[in-house]
Design a protein around this motif. Structure first.
Motif, PDB file in Angstrom:
ATOM      1  N   ALA A  15      -5.988 -42.669 -20.002  1.00  0.00           N
ATOM      2  CA  ALA A  15      -6.243 -43.169 -18.543  1.00  0.00           C
ATOM      3  C   ALA A  15      -5.248 -43.947 -17.826  1.00  0.00           C
ATOM      4  CB  ALA A  15      -7.464 -44.205 -18.792  1.00  0.00           C
ATOM      5  N   LEU A  16      -4.438 -44.930 -18.680  1.00  0.00           N
ATOM      6  CA  LEU A  16      -3.411 -45.655 -18.052  1.00  0.00           C
ATOM      7  C   LEU A  16      -2.373 -44.656 -17.470  1.00  0.00           C
ATOM      8  CD1 LEU A  16      -3.431 -48.822 -20.156  1.00  0.00           C
ATOM      9  CD2 LEU A  16      -4.184 -48.630 -17.840  1.00  0.00           C
ATOM     10  N   LEU A  17      -1.783 -43.743 -18.449  1.00  0.00           N
ATOM     11  CA  LEU A  17      -0.735 -43.124 -18.029  1.00  0.00           C
ATOM     12  C   LEU A  17      -0.952 -42.043 -16.927  1.00  0.00           C
ATOM     13  CD1 LEU A  17       0.158 -41.680 -21.489  1.00  0.00           C
ATOM     14  CD2 LEU A  17       1.762 -42.934 -19.949  1.00  0.00           C
ATOM     15  N   ILE A  18      -2.220 -41.866 -16.613  1.00  0.00           N
ATOM     16  CA  ILE A  18      -2.792 -40.874 -15.388  1.00  0.00           C
ATOM     17  C   ILE A  18      -2.500 -41.887 -14.257  1.00  0.00           C
ATOM     18  CG2 ILE A  18      -4.414 -39.680 -14.467  1.00  0.00           C
ATOM     19  CD1 ILE A  18      -5.000 -38.217 -17.197  1.00  0.00           C
ATOM     20  N   LYS A  19      -3.499 -43.016 -14.408  1.00  0.00           N
ATOM     21  CA  LYS A  19      -3.524 -43.898 -13.396  1.00  0.00           C
ATOM     22  C   LYS A  19      -2.367 -44.508 -12.769  1.00  0.00           C
ATOM     23  CE  LYS A  19      -7.633 -44.934 -11.649  1.00  0.00           C
ATOM     24  NZ  LYS A  19      -8.724 -45.631 -11.441  1.00  0.00           N
ATOM     25  N   GLU A  20      -1.224 -45.081 -13.812  1.00  0.00           N
ATOM     26  CA  GLU A  20      -0.395 -45.893 -13.517  1.00  0.00           C
ATOM     27  C   GLU A  20       1.051 -45.223 -13.368  1.00  0.00           C
ATOM     28  OE1 GLU A  20      -1.121 -48.964 -12.798  1.00  0.00           O
ATOM     29  OE2 GLU A  20      -3.250 -48.757 -13.487  1.00  0.00           O
ATOM     30  N   THR A  21       1.139 -44.028 -13.978  1.00  0.00           N
ATOM     31  CA  THR A  21       2.466 -43.391 -13.851  1.00  0.00           C
ATOM     32  C   THR A  21       2.377 -42.122 -13.172  1.00  0.00           C
ATOM     33  OG1 THR A  21       2.097 -42.112 -15.742  1.00  0.00           O
ATOM     34  CG2 THR A  21       3.018 -44.300 -16.216  1.00  0.00           C
ATOM     35  N   ASN A  22       3.465 -41.424 -12.729  1.00  0.00           N
ATOM     36  CA  ASN A  22       3.401 -40.234 -12.286  1.00  0.00           C
ATOM     37  C   ASN A  22       3.904 -39.091 -13.212  1.00  0.00           C
ATOM     38  OD1 ASN A  22       2.965 -41.003  -9.776  1.00  0.00           O
ATOM     39  ND2 ASN A  22       5.000 -41.715  -9.417  1.00  0.00           N
ATOM     40  N   LEU A  23       3.799 -39.311 -14.644  1.00  0.00           N
ATOM     41  CA  LEU A  23       4.176 -38.387 -15.499  1.00  0.00           C
ATOM     42  C   LEU A  23       3.626 -37.412 -15.349  1.00  0.00           C
ATOM     43  CD1 LEU A  23       4.280 -40.676 -18.724  1.00  0.00           C
ATOM     44  CD2 LEU A  23       6.133 -39.509 -17.720  1.00  0.00           C
ATOM     45  N   PRO A  24       4.087 -36.031 -15.597  1.00  0.00           N
ATOM     46  CA  PRO A  24       3.446 -34.726 -15.678  1.00  0.00           C
ATOM     47  C   PRO A  24       2.353 -34.832 -16.698  1.00  0.00           C
ATOM     48  CG  PRO A  24       5.641 -34.626 -16.426  1.00  0.00           C
ATOM     49  CD  PRO A  24       5.609 -35.920 -15.895  1.00  0.00           C
ATOM     50  N   PHE A  25       1.405 -33.989 -16.339  1.00  0.00           N
ATOM     51  CA  PHE A  25      -0.174 -33.821 -17.285  1.00  0.00           C
ATOM     52  C   PHE A  25       0.574 -33.748 -18.718  1.00  0.00           C
ATOM     53  CE2 PHE A  25      -4.047 -31.768 -18.630  1.00  0.00           C
ATOM     54  CZ  PHE A  25      -4.723 -33.048 -18.570  1.00  0.00           C
ATOM     55  N   VAL A  26       1.203 -32.765 -18.752  1.00  0.00           N
ATOM     56  CA  VAL A  26       1.766 -32.350 -20.114  1.00  0.00           C
ATOM     57  C   VAL A  26       2.439 -33.439 -20.864  1.00  0.00           C
ATOM     58  CG1 VAL A  26       3.058 -30.614 -21.357  1.00  0.00           C
ATOM     59  CG2 VAL A  26       2.045 -29.777 -19.402  1.00  0.00           C
ATOM     60  N   ALA A  27       3.083 -34.283 -20.119  1.00  0.00           N
ATOM     61  CA  ALA A  27       3.676 -35.272 -20.895  1.00  0.00           C
ATOM     62  C   ALA A  27       2.754 -36.256 -21.325  1.00  0.00           C
ATOM     63  CB  ALA A  27       4.675 -35.901 -19.777  1.00  0.00           C
TER      64      ALA A  27
END
Ligand SMILES: Nc1ncnc2c1ncn2[C@@H]1O[C@H](COP(=O)(O)OP(=O)(O)O)[C@@H](O)[C@H]1O
Ligand SMILES: [Mg+2]
Lengths: 249, 321
Positions: free
Chosen positions: B78-90
């Protein structure tokens, strides 16, 4: 000390004031069958537990092939070349005989962390050959927990041999066996000795067994070494007779 | 006594997995949103329970804190998706790794313990995490994190379902291979007799620790999938009751079999769904049904299934004679 195969110096271990191992010193030459006799509670198993690192000594030193192994972990001691069987059968009861030996073989080969090859393919011939040597070929795929007591004691020796020990510790290998079974397992032990270049350190409270296989005998009483010598010397030793008087039938 | 033998995969067992995979892949075409959703949830909970069973049935430990890793995977996603711009695979890789890191930290103490102490300390550390999640602002407090956006391609119920099946089966195959490897055999030998494993030259402590980390990684994958499925995450994911659910699912399905936890998850979730729709006292009835199941099938549903052929045979013999 560098040329002694195995040597213990001044080993001590107390359990709540009880001296289970009392200033024990002894040495073993390469290739011999060395035995400890002593009545129940003499401290034989405790001595084996100290040698194999299962318990730590309060004082004293243990040297194996020129190296100080005092206080080393049981795992390191196995890899240094000392393996043991247990007095009370200590196997994997819900595994087959084959799988029991396989676990020991994996340990010896340091493969416990290998994750992506099937374990069943590893050292197959070697394992079957060992099972054959301990006389359990027919039972290779029976569950260990369902074997007769005598066969479980054989497996006990087999698990120890799978570690390719230079020094094999056998803790009362005939305990609880019938006299027929005793003869069988002693033959097996003698044969294994010849074939696999290992030194045997045996403990027993049955004197007949000891006298039939040993080169050197150490007598343990109340945790301390009382005397030592060849089979004939011990057989005629009056002190030994006295210690065993209570046990004689 | 013959339970252990069936643990090793034969060729026949792989055939069953292929059949199961194909059947599961067909479900979306039936057009039932209800079943597609339900199966997604079953697969995810089953995966979490399998990660627990890796230590429970195959390791002989009592992991009562795996909600910690489920929640770690969930909150990381949840946090990686909401708070960062990392690609989904990452995100798919980092989230379970975060769960494994939490496992590596908690495991330092837990894997040194046995039995009762193992259970208590794992449950307690899970509660510590639960408290942290509720109190540290970034985790969204009691309301958790909602509105987790997932890529367009996974936004349909069917797509998410297919994605879940693929991930779950990849992990299942990995786990199966692991259990048949030397690592898996030593793991099971430790369950039988840790002392003897030590005396044959394998490091039991290290083994239990690595197995614990692998298990938390897998549980983290389940947590991650659950967030992708529901697009939200709540503190209750880290509550020890959740850990208890995982253990119960394992026992229900059968801890001595590989696929048992998956079956247990199906049984529990389907039971839950139907009983809820029948009566408002559903928890009571659920509890009673589970008690009865465990009393009459002590080795779980799979244990019963394993005995069925021999039961039918003996029945057949009785009828003939
Ligand atoms: N772990 C232990 N804790 C307390 N006492 C022990 C322990 N192990 C052995 N002992 C005691 O040490 C003495 C020697 O025991 P043991 O080595 O098993 O003798 P043996 O093998 O010669 O029969 C016994 O009196 C026994 O009760
Ligand atoms: Mg003894």
């Amino acid at each position: 000390m560098g040329d002694t195969f195995f040597e213990i110096i001044g080993l001590e271990k107390s359990f709540r004031g009880l001296k289970a191992t009392n200033n024990v010193s002894l040495s073993i030459k390469k290739g011999e069958v060395c035995s400890i006799i002593g009545p129940n509670g003499a401290g034989k198993t405790t001595l084996f537990n100290l040698i194999t690192g299962l318990i730590k000594p309060d004082a004293g030193k243990i040297y194996f092939m020129g190296k100080d192994i005092t206080g080393h972990s049981p795992v390191d001691i196995v890899h240094a070349g000392i393996a043991r069987s247990f007095q009370i059968v200590n196997n994997f009861p819900r595994f087959t005989v084959y799988d029991n030996i396989m676990i020991a073989a994996l340990g010896y080969k340091k493969l416990a962390m290998k994750m992506f090859t099937p374990a069943k393919g590893i050292a197959k011939n070697e394992i079957m050959e060992l099972i054959d040597r301990i006389g359990l070929a027919k039972e290779a795929h029976s569950l260990a927990g369902e074997l007769s007591h005598g066969d479980q004691k054989r497996l006990e020796v087999g698990i120890a041999l799978a570690s390719h020990p230079s020094l094999l510790l056998l803790d009362e290998p005939t305990a609880g066996m019938s006299s027929d079974e005793k003869g069988g397992i002693l033959e097996t032990i003698k044969r294994v000795m010849k074939e696999s270049d290992c030194t045997v350190f045996l403990c027993e409270h049955d004197m007949k067994v000891i006298f039939s296989v040993s080169d050197t005998i150490w007598v343990l009483h109340n945790g301390a070494v009382v005397t030592s010598g060849t089979v004939d010397e011990i057989r005629n030793n009056s002190l030994v007779k006295e210690i065993y008087l209570g046990e004689a039938e | 006594m013959d339970k252990i033998r069936n643990l090793q995969a034969g060729a026949r067992e792989w055939v069953w997995y292929v059949i199961a995979f194909v059947i599961l892949m067909i479900v979306p075409f039936s057009g039932s949103i209800f079943w597609t959703n339900l199966l997604t949830e079953i697969l995810i909970m089953g995966l979490a329970a399998m990660s627990v069973n890796l230590l429970l049935g195959f390791g002989g430990s009592l992991p009562f804190g795996h909600a910690a890793f489920f929640a770690s995977g969930a909150y990381a996603t949840a946090l990686l998706i909401k708070e960062t711009n990392l690609p989904f695979v990452a995100v798919l890789i980092i989230a379970p790794v975060m769960a494994a890191v939490v496992g590596a930290i908690l495991g330092i103490i837990i894997t040194r313990l046995y039995e009762f102490y193992y259970a208590i300390v794992s449950a307690a550390s899970c509660m510590v995490l639960w408290t942290l999640i509720r109190k540290v602002p970034i985790f969204g407090g009691d309301t958790g994190i909602t509105g987790v956006e997932i890529p367009e391609i996974l936004s349909s119920i069917d797509a998410m379902y297919i994605f879940t099946i693929i991930i779950v089966f990849i992990v299942l195959i990995f786990t199966k291979i692991l259990l048949n490897s030397p690592f898996g055999w030593i793991q099971q030998a430790i369950r039988e007799n840790p002392n003897r494993v030590t005396c044959t030259g394998s490091n039991v402590l290290r083994h239990r620790y690595i197995a614990f980390i692998i298990s938390s990684f897998i549980c983290g994958i389940a947590g991650m999938l659950f967030v992708l499925h529901t697009q939200s995450t709540f503190p209750s994911y880290a509550h020890w009751v959740k850990s208890g659910d995982f253990v119960m699912i394992c026992i229900l399905g059968g801890v001595n079999t590989f696929i048992g936890p998956m079956i247990g998850a199906a049984a529990l979730i389907i039971l839950q769904t139907y009983i809820t729709s029948l009566t408002e006292h559903w928890l009571l009835f659920l509890g009673i049904s589970i008690c009865l199941l465990v009393i009459f099938m002590p080795s779980g549903i799979m244990g019963l299934a394993g005995h069925l052929p021999s039961k039918i045979q003996s029945l057949y013999r009785k009828i003939r004679s």
